[in-house]
Scaffold this motif. Sequence first.
Motif, short mmCIF file in Angstrom:
data_model
loop_
_atom_site.label_atom_id
_atom_site.label_comp_id
_atom_site.label_asym_id
_atom_site.label_seq_id
_atom_site.Cartn_x
_atom_site.Cartn_y
_atom_site.Cartn_z
N VAL A 1 0.82 -1.21 0.00
CA VAL A 1 0.00 0.00 0.00
C VAL A 1 0.86 1.26 0.00
N LYS A 2 0.19 2.43 0.05
CA LYS A 2 0.89 3.70 0.15
C LYS A 2 1.57 3.82 1.51
N GLU A 3 2.65 4.61 1.58
CA GLU A 3 3.39 4.73 2.83
C GLU A 3 2.54 5.33 3.95
N LYS A 4 1.50 6.09 3.62
CA LYS A 4 0.65 6.67 4.65
C LYS A 4 -0.53 5.78 5.02
N SER A 5 -0.50 4.52 4.53
CA SER A 5 -1.54 3.55 4.89
C SER A 5 -0.98 2.26 5.47
N VAL A 6 0.34 2.18 5.65
CA VAL A 6 0.96 0.91 6.03
C VAL A 6 0.54 0.45 7.43
N ILE A 7 0.43 1.38 8.38
CA ILE A 7 0.01 1.01 9.73
C ILE A 7 -1.43 0.50 9.70
N SER A 8 -2.29 1.22 9.01
CA SER A 8 -3.68 0.81 8.91
C SER A 8 -3.82 -0.58 8.30
N MET A 9 -3.05 -0.82 7.23
CA MET A 9 -3.15 -2.11 6.54
C MET A 9 -2.71 -3.25 7.45
N MET A 10 -1.61 -3.05 8.14
CA MET A 10 -1.10 -4.10 9.02
C MET A 10 -2.00 -4.31 10.23
N MET A 11 -2.64 -3.24 10.69
CA MET A 11 -3.55 -3.36 11.82
C MET A 11 -4.79 -4.18 11.49
N LEU A 12 -5.20 -4.20 10.24
CA LEU A 12 -6.35 -5.03 9.88
C LEU A 12 -6.04 -6.51 10.12
N SER A 13 -4.78 -6.92 9.87
CA SER A 13 -4.38 -8.30 10.15
C SER A 13 -4.23 -8.55 11.65
N PHE A 14 -3.58 -7.62 12.35
CA PHE A 14 -3.39 -7.83 13.79
C PHE A 14 -4.71 -7.74 14.55
N GLY A 15 -5.61 -6.87 14.08
CA GLY A 15 -6.93 -6.82 14.68
C GLY A 15 -7.67 -8.14 14.50
N SER A 16 -7.52 -8.74 13.33
CA SER A 16 -8.14 -10.04 13.07
C SER A 16 -7.60 -11.10 14.01
N GLU B 1 -11.55 13.09 2.11
CA GLU B 1 -10.43 13.93 2.51
C GLU B 1 -9.47 13.19 3.45
N ASP B 2 -10.00 12.26 4.26
CA ASP B 2 -9.15 11.47 5.14
C ASP B 2 -8.34 10.45 4.34
N GLU B 3 -8.94 9.93 3.29
CA GLU B 3 -8.22 9.00 2.43
C GLU B 3 -7.04 9.70 1.76
N VAL B 4 -7.26 10.92 1.32
CA VAL B 4 -6.20 11.68 0.67
C VAL B 4 -5.11 12.04 1.68
N ALA B 5 -5.52 12.41 2.90
CA ALA B 5 -4.56 12.78 3.94
C ALA B 5 -3.74 11.58 4.41
N GLY B 6 -4.35 10.42 4.42
CA GLY B 6 -3.65 9.21 4.86
C GLY B 6 -4.38 8.53 6.00
N VAL B 7 -4.64 7.23 5.83
CA VAL B 7 -5.42 6.48 6.81
C VAL B 7 -4.68 6.36 8.15
N ASP B 8 -3.36 6.24 8.11
CA ASP B 8 -2.61 5.99 9.35
C ASP B 8 -2.82 7.08 10.39
N VAL B 9 -2.62 8.30 9.99
CA VAL B 9 -2.73 9.42 10.94
C VAL B 9 -4.18 9.62 11.36
N VAL B 10 -5.10 9.55 10.42
CA VAL B 10 -6.51 9.82 10.71
C VAL B 10 -7.12 8.75 11.62
N VAL B 11 -6.85 7.49 11.33
CA VAL B 11 -7.49 6.40 12.05
C VAL B 11 -6.71 5.97 13.28
N HIS B 12 -5.37 5.95 13.19
CA HIS B 12 -4.56 5.41 14.27
C HIS B 12 -3.66 6.43 14.97
#
Length: 408
Positions: A31-46, A388-399
């Motif tokens: 994924v994009k560098e500003k989504s890597v934490i979010s992407m990995m958290m979906l697996s760890f959350g599972s 706008e959150d998607e453009v800004a980056g999921v990592d900062v907005v969500v986590h």
Amino acid sequence: MDTGGMAWLLISAALVLLMTPGLAFFYGGMVKEKSVISMMMLSFGSMGLVIVLWILYGHSMSAVSGESFFQFAGNPFEDFAMTSLVDDNEGLAGSAFGATFAIITTALVSGAIADRAKFSSWMIFAGVFATLVYFPVAAWVWGGGWIMQLGEAMGFEGIEVIDYAGGTAVHINAGAAALALAIVLGRRHGFEKGILKPHNVPLVLIGTALLWFGWFGFNVGAEGTANLIEGVPGLIFINTMAAPAAGILGWILIERIRNGRPTSIGAASGAIAGLVAITPACAVLTPGWALLLGFVSGVLCCLAVELKFKLGFDDSLDVVGLHLVGGLIGSIFPGLFAFETGLFTGGDASQLLVQVIASVAVLVYSFVVSFVVASVIQKTVGFRIRHEDEVAGVDVVVHGETGYALAR
């Protein structure tokens, strides 16, 4: 069970559990560098959620009692929180192994919604998916349910559905759910061929290595401790080497023909395609047929991942192209080439027919339930983050975190 058998069962469970962090690396690098934490958290959350659900009631749901052909799943309250297994060492170890399959199947789905999903909504979906889809399908395939009984019910003597380690229950199941989620959440901002590239290729290759390593527990562990000597663990092991190796060659050959150069991402994807395809068939093919299966899956999955651009669904990390398509290839292949029962290896069309019925049934069931559940989540609490959150980056907005904090 002897000490060697118990040791192998526990090691296999640990290997398969390792696959989910491996998947997090594989997906995270894509994924994009500003989504890597979010992407990995979906697996760890599972991992966190599904283990809890498995202990509470998933273990009970994943096997049916009696011989009725129409049982949906086991009674979730029959052994709530595994109370009756406290003194059953072998039963607990076997259940732990089963839990790891539930975890990785759920985590696989998340690759379809990279860069645009709310973590809380994903956790809701993951819990419902595990409960209504994975646990019942596991009961159908391995827990005495209708798929296990299908050959006998159709009057085919000596014919059973071959799904050794999860072609239907894991890969078709996850791929169909991924397609449903991709449709419900819609396309990412900037979705276009060639625009969205992996931000960290080495991370993808590390994830691939961990997945391939863990897959030996996935496939050889499913042989069962009682069959380690008299069964075919050596055949399963060599086939789990052969198919992904051939898958790499098939994928990079298509890349070379189509784009003029093979890529490391293509090699990693080819290995995964081969691993997916060999999963249901690893114990019933000669190594030569395993090589063919891996090569064919590498070629066809490489071609299949392009379909999302033609058909317009944004399966972010190609869960459909790898796991749904690869799972279908691997699940149908035994109907053609399995020892003695395959259409071209001494059998007739019976094996092929039961393979197709089981594969299509799981595909349709998983897609429909996942589509309904995801749609309800989207229309109530919302599944997709704001534009706008998607453009800004999921990592900062969500986590509230970033994957790479560079010194200034």
